[in-house]
Enzyme design. Structure first.
Site, PDB file in Angstrom:
ATOM      1  N   ASP A 153      36.624 -65.364 -13.639  1.00 27.04           N
ATOM      2  CA  ASP A 153      36.158 -66.114 -12.464  1.00 27.04           C
ATOM      3  C   ASP A 153      35.457 -67.395 -12.907  1.00 27.04           C
ATOM      4  O   ASP A 153      35.639 -68.461 -12.315  1.00 27.04           O
ATOM      5  CB  ASP A 153      35.198 -65.237 -11.645  1.00 27.04           C
ATOM      6  CG  ASP A 153      35.817 -63.892 -11.336  1.00 27.04           C
ATOM      7  OD1 ASP A 153      36.734 -63.850 -10.503  1.00 27.04           O
ATOM      8  OD2 ASP A 153      35.427 -62.883 -11.956  1.00 27.04           O
ATOM      9  N   HIS A 206      33.054 -58.975  -9.539  1.00 24.18           N
ATOM     10  CA  HIS A 206      34.389 -59.516  -9.810  1.00 24.18           C
ATOM     11  C   HIS A 206      35.298 -59.102  -8.652  1.00 24.18           C
ATOM     12  O   HIS A 206      35.970 -58.081  -8.696  1.00 24.18           O
ATOM     13  CB  HIS A 206      34.954 -59.016 -11.138  1.00 24.18           C
ATOM     14  CG  HIS A 206      36.427 -59.315 -11.262  1.00 24.18           C
ATOM     15  ND1 HIS A 206      36.906 -60.594 -11.360  1.00 24.18           N
ATOM     16  CD2 HIS A 206      37.510 -58.519 -11.247  1.00 24.18           C
ATOM     17  CE1 HIS A 206      38.229 -60.561 -11.408  1.00 24.18           C
ATOM     18  NE2 HIS A 206      38.619 -59.309 -11.340  1.00 24.18           N
TER      19      HIS A 206
HETATM   20  P1  NAX Z   1      48.727 -52.486 -16.639  1.00 24.02           P
HETATM   21  O1  NAX Z   1      49.035 -51.491 -15.587  1.00 24.02           O
HETATM   22  O2  NAX Z   1      49.784 -53.368 -17.165  1.00 24.02           O
HETATM   23  O3  NAX Z   1      48.099 -51.720 -17.899  1.00 24.02           O
HETATM   24  C1  NAX Z   1      47.104 -50.767 -17.778  1.00 24.02           C
HETATM   25  C2  NAX Z   1      47.321 -49.760 -18.885  1.00 24.02           C
HETATM   26  O4  NAX Z   1      46.193 -48.880 -18.887  1.00 24.02           O
HETATM   27  C3  NAX Z   1      48.563 -48.891 -18.685  1.00 24.02           C
HETATM   28  O5  NAX Z   1      49.355 -48.947 -19.851  1.00 24.02           O
HETATM   29  C4  NAX Z   1      47.998 -47.493 -18.440  1.00 24.02           C
HETATM   30  O6  NAX Z   1      48.801 -46.478 -18.990  1.00 24.02           O
HETATM   31  C5  NAX Z   1      46.652 -47.577 -19.163  1.00 24.02           C
HETATM   32  N1  NAX Z   1      45.651 -46.633 -18.690  1.00 24.02           N
HETATM   33  C6  NAX Z   1      45.430 -46.179 -17.422  1.00 24.02           C
HETATM   34  N2  NAX Z   1      44.457 -45.288 -17.398  1.00 24.02           N
HETATM   35  C7  NAX Z   1      44.005 -45.179 -18.667  1.00 24.02           C
HETATM   36  C8  NAX Z   1      43.005 -44.383 -19.291  1.00 24.02           C
HETATM   37  N3  NAX Z   1      42.259 -43.517 -18.572  1.00 24.02           N
HETATM   38  N4  NAX Z   1      42.815 -44.521 -20.619  1.00 24.02           N
HETATM   39  C9  NAX Z   1      43.579 -45.358 -21.328  1.00 24.02           C
HETATM   40  N5  NAX Z   1      44.558 -46.122 -20.817  1.00 24.02           N
HETATM   41  C10 NAX Z   1      44.752 -46.033 -19.504  1.00 24.02           C
HETATM   42  O7  NAX Z   1      47.477 -53.316 -16.093  1.00 24.02           O
HETATM   43  P2  NAX Z   1      46.896 -54.703 -16.607  1.00 24.02           P
HETATM   44  O8  NAX Z   1      47.579 -55.806 -15.928  1.00 24.02           O
HETATM   45  O9  NAX Z   1      46.867 -54.672 -18.093  1.00 24.02           O
HETATM   46  O10 NAX Z   1      45.414 -54.648 -16.006  1.00 24.02           O
HETATM   47  C11 NAX Z   1      44.473 -53.725 -16.466  1.00 24.02           C
HETATM   48  C12 NAX Z   1      43.241 -53.727 -15.585  1.00 24.02           C
HETATM   49  O11 NAX Z   1      42.591 -54.990 -15.603  1.00 24.02           O
HETATM   50  C13 NAX Z   1      43.531 -53.431 -14.108  1.00 24.02           C
HETATM   51  O12 NAX Z   1      42.567 -52.504 -13.639  1.00 24.02           O
HETATM   52  C14 NAX Z   1      43.331 -54.765 -13.447  1.00 24.02           C
HETATM   53  O13 NAX Z   1      42.960 -54.636 -12.102  1.00 24.02           O
HETATM   54  C15 NAX Z   1      42.203 -55.335 -14.281  1.00 24.02           C
HETATM   55  N6  NAX Z   1      41.964 -56.778 -14.217  1.00 24.02           N
HETATM   56  C16 NAX Z   1      40.678 -57.212 -14.287  1.00 24.02           C
HETATM   57  C17 NAX Z   1      40.331 -58.537 -14.301  1.00 24.02           C
HETATM   58  C18 NAX Z   1      38.922 -58.985 -14.411  1.00 24.02           C
HETATM   59  O14 NAX Z   1      38.690 -60.202 -14.326  1.00 24.02           O
HETATM   60  N7  NAX Z   1      37.918 -58.125 -14.558  1.00 24.02           N
HETATM   61  C19 NAX Z   1      41.392 -59.573 -14.165  1.00 24.02           C
HETATM   62  C20 NAX Z   1      42.749 -59.096 -14.511  1.00 24.02           C
HETATM   63  C21 NAX Z   1      43.077 -57.700 -14.112  1.00 24.02           C
HETATM   64  O15 NAX Z   1      43.508 -57.715 -12.782  1.00 24.02           O
END
Ligand code: NAX
Length: 327
Positions: free
Chosen positions: A161, A189
């Site tokens: 952000d 966020h």
């Molecule tokens: P993806 O769905 O591409 O990847 C997430 C990965 O995490 C998957 O491979 C899944 O198998 C794994 N996973 C799920 N639960 C897990 C657990 N308990 N232990 C270990 N691995 C686990 O998502 P991606 O685009 O990489 O985003 C990841 C996260 O970042 C999401 O929650 C998303 O909302 C968040 N974001 C946060 C942002 C921020 O500014 N704070 C911005 C970007 C993003 O949207």
């Protein structure tokens, strides 16, 4: 040469993981002289573990001089062993028909377990960054689940952000991003976050009179920054990944190596600063030095800013209330 440090990354086979790991390992996060051991966590699911192995093959194929070791894990209790840094990226995304409270509950379960695992096995100085959404509340849950670790070691990512706001201001003023200082992003966020350029300067000159457009602030700047995540999804068909990974690198690098007086935004547990109740994981302007952040204090909060801060605080408190019974 330096002793390797351990860096745990969860969700390592996801899209942010793919944009993050190669930059950590090339030295962009902790320095070009700092070897790292990667401790990668994915869900135990066979497909996720196989995808993780594929990412590790590519990491090998980079022949990074700083890669001192690499492990794949399906359990936080082994993934976080002795780790010095933990980037908690993996989270449960919102599925079809899933309500907000279901999403909060699913993530509360993940971050309670990961907080406990950090508490049990991580380095006593582990620095934790939560990226997975809802990032602030997930960080709060992890912190509350790790009573033997310092609360100061838990943070949430507001840096994306912050960087989004910097770019919008640079475009509006026609000045380089690197010349903008003293920007703050307050709160959650989420679209309620409050990006605040009232104190910002460019080459020492105040930004506010330079822009001098309150309508732009309210009707263009704040909504553009607040809804940027949705705009990326709309354009790309996928959520922000490279920019999110970049923000995570910025956050950890600045925390570890210092900002030399420059302000950055981090989500950190409140100690009561600006009237935010203790422990609320809130976006604040901070400076960092010697591996510690310090909240910038004493800034004047005008009526408009107070209104915005109250709004984002209210949302965070509702999220916290929604998970209270699970902690
Ligand atoms: P993806 O769905 O591409 O990847 C997430 C990965 O995490 C998957 O491979 C899944 O198998 C794994 N996973 C799920 N639960 C897990 C657990 N308990 N232990 C270990 N691995 C686990 O998502 P991606 O685009 O990489 O985003 C990841 C996260 O970042 C999401 O929650 C998303 O909302 C968040 N974001 C946060 C942002 C921020 O500014 N704070 C911005 C970007 C993003 O949207």
């Amino acid at each position: 040469s330096k002793k390797p440090v351990r860096v745990a990354v969860t969700g390592a086979a996801g899209q942010i993981g793919y944009a993050l790991l190669f930059r950590i390992t090339s030295g962009e996060m902790l320095g070009k002289d700092q070897p790292v051991i990667l401790q990668l966590l994915e869900i135990p699911d066979e497909k996720a573990q196989k995808a993780l192995k594929g990412v590790m093959m590519e990491l090998e194929d980079c022949a990074f001089p700083l890669l001192a070791g690499m492990e794949a894990h399906g359990d936080a209790n082994t993934a976080f062993k002795d780790t010095d840094y933990a980037l908690l990226v993996g989270a449960r995304p919102r599925g079809p028909g899933m309500e907000r409270k279901d999403l909060l509950a699913a993530n509360a379960q993940i971050f309670t377990a990961q907080g406990k695992a950090l508490n049990a096995v991580a380095s006593r100085n582990v620095r934790v960054l939560v990226v997975g959404n809802p990032a602030n509340t997930n960080a709060y849950i992890a912190m509350k689940s790790a009573p033997d670790l310092s609360r100061k070691n838990f943070t949430a990512m507001l840096r994306l952000d912050h960087n989004r706001a910097l770019s919008q201001i640079a475009a509006k003023t026609g000045k380089p991003v690197s010349s903008i200082e003293k920007l703050a992003v307050w709160g959650n966020h989420s679209p309620t976050m409050y990006a605040d350029y009232r104190f910002a300067t460019i080459e020492g000159q105040p930004v506010k009179p330079l822009i001098n457009d309150e309508e732009w602030n309210k009707n263009v700047f704040l909504p553009t920054v607040g809804k940027r995540g949705a705009a990326i999804i709309e354009a790309r068909g996928l959520s922000s990944a490279a920019s999110a990974a970049n923000a995570a690198i910025d956050h950890m690098r600045d925390w570890a190596l210092g900002t030399k007086g420059k302000w950055v935004t981090m989500g950190v547990p409140s100690n009561g600063e600006y009237g935010i109740p203790k422990d609320v994981m809130f976006g604040y302007p901070v400076t960092t030095e010697n591996g510690e952040y310090k909240i910038v204090e004493g800034l004047e909060i005008d009526a408009f800013s107070q209104e915005r801060i109250n709004l984002t605080l209210k949302e965070l408190q509702e999220e916290q209330d929604g998970v209270k019974h699970l902690l």
